[in-house]
Enzyme design. Sequence first.
Site, PDB file in Angstrom:
ATOM      1  N   HIS A  20       0.840  -1.200   0.000  1.00  0.00           N
ATOM      2  CA  HIS A  20       0.000   0.000   0.000  1.00  0.00           C
ATOM      3  C   HIS A  20       0.875   1.251   0.000  1.00  0.00           C
ATOM      4  CE1 HIS A  20      -3.132  -2.859   1.305  1.00  0.00           C
ATOM      5  NE2 HIS A  20      -3.984  -1.979   0.809  1.00  0.00           N
ATOM      6  N   LYS A  35      -0.489   4.644   4.643  1.00  0.00           N
ATOM      7  CA  LYS A  35      -1.342   3.667   5.322  1.00  0.00           C
ATOM      8  C   LYS A  35      -0.684   3.255   6.626  1.00  0.00           C
ATOM      9  CE  LYS A  35      -3.986  -0.599   4.703  1.00  0.00           C
ATOM     10  NZ  LYS A  35      -5.241   0.031   5.175  1.00  0.00           N
TER      11      LYS A  35
END
Length: 237
Positions: free
Chosen positions: A148, A152
Amino acid sequence: MDSFLRLLIHGASGRMGQSLLRLASEDPSFQVTAAVVGNAPHRHVSDGVPFFAAAELAAVPAFDVAIDFSLPQGFSSLLALCVARAVPLVSGTTGLDSRQHEALVMAGARIPLVWGSNFSVGMAALVNLVERAGDALSGWDCDIVESHHVHKQDAPSGSALTLGEAVACKGIAPRYTSLRAGDIVGDHLVQFTGLGERIELVHRATNRDVFARGALCVARRVVGRVPGCYRVRDLIM
């Protein structure tokens, strides 16, 4: 009777919240009656949408369904509001603690409720495929690699944990690897490894809109359901 659903978007200033606001404004089956953000100085109207600070949550007007993509610290207040108003909740907020997950289950006895780590059709299909692979590959190793964007915070991702649960219930203990780099929207690789062979199942999201469209689809379908805790794939496929 209104031909649209009145929608509350909780976490409207985040990436998912912005996608939801844009897509809902293009969909005549929704009317956004309130957008809640954590850092709004006071309530105001922008592009016809009333915005409220998180501290003003109790003052939001009537809504038919809430969609929540926020942070764990703001989740409990929204859950309590939905229960108090007997309104369905669709939440994709990850990083919830055990107490919040228990509250989710209890709320499901009173309202229709969907919590999911991923609202894309492709991920729902991947979970089904992983379950089937787990049935067939007893004794194989399983590794789940998720990637990600650098912002995140939770790791492993909620989607990776959901995939892990799908194999764990088949008696296979998954191992997790998390990568945070650049602006990756979300990649998930599930690798089953046996002697001399391996199988890889992959889902890559290249646009955050896939999650927002899925959440709107689930919100539309959960309204009118009996109270209960529903899975994303119960409603999206």
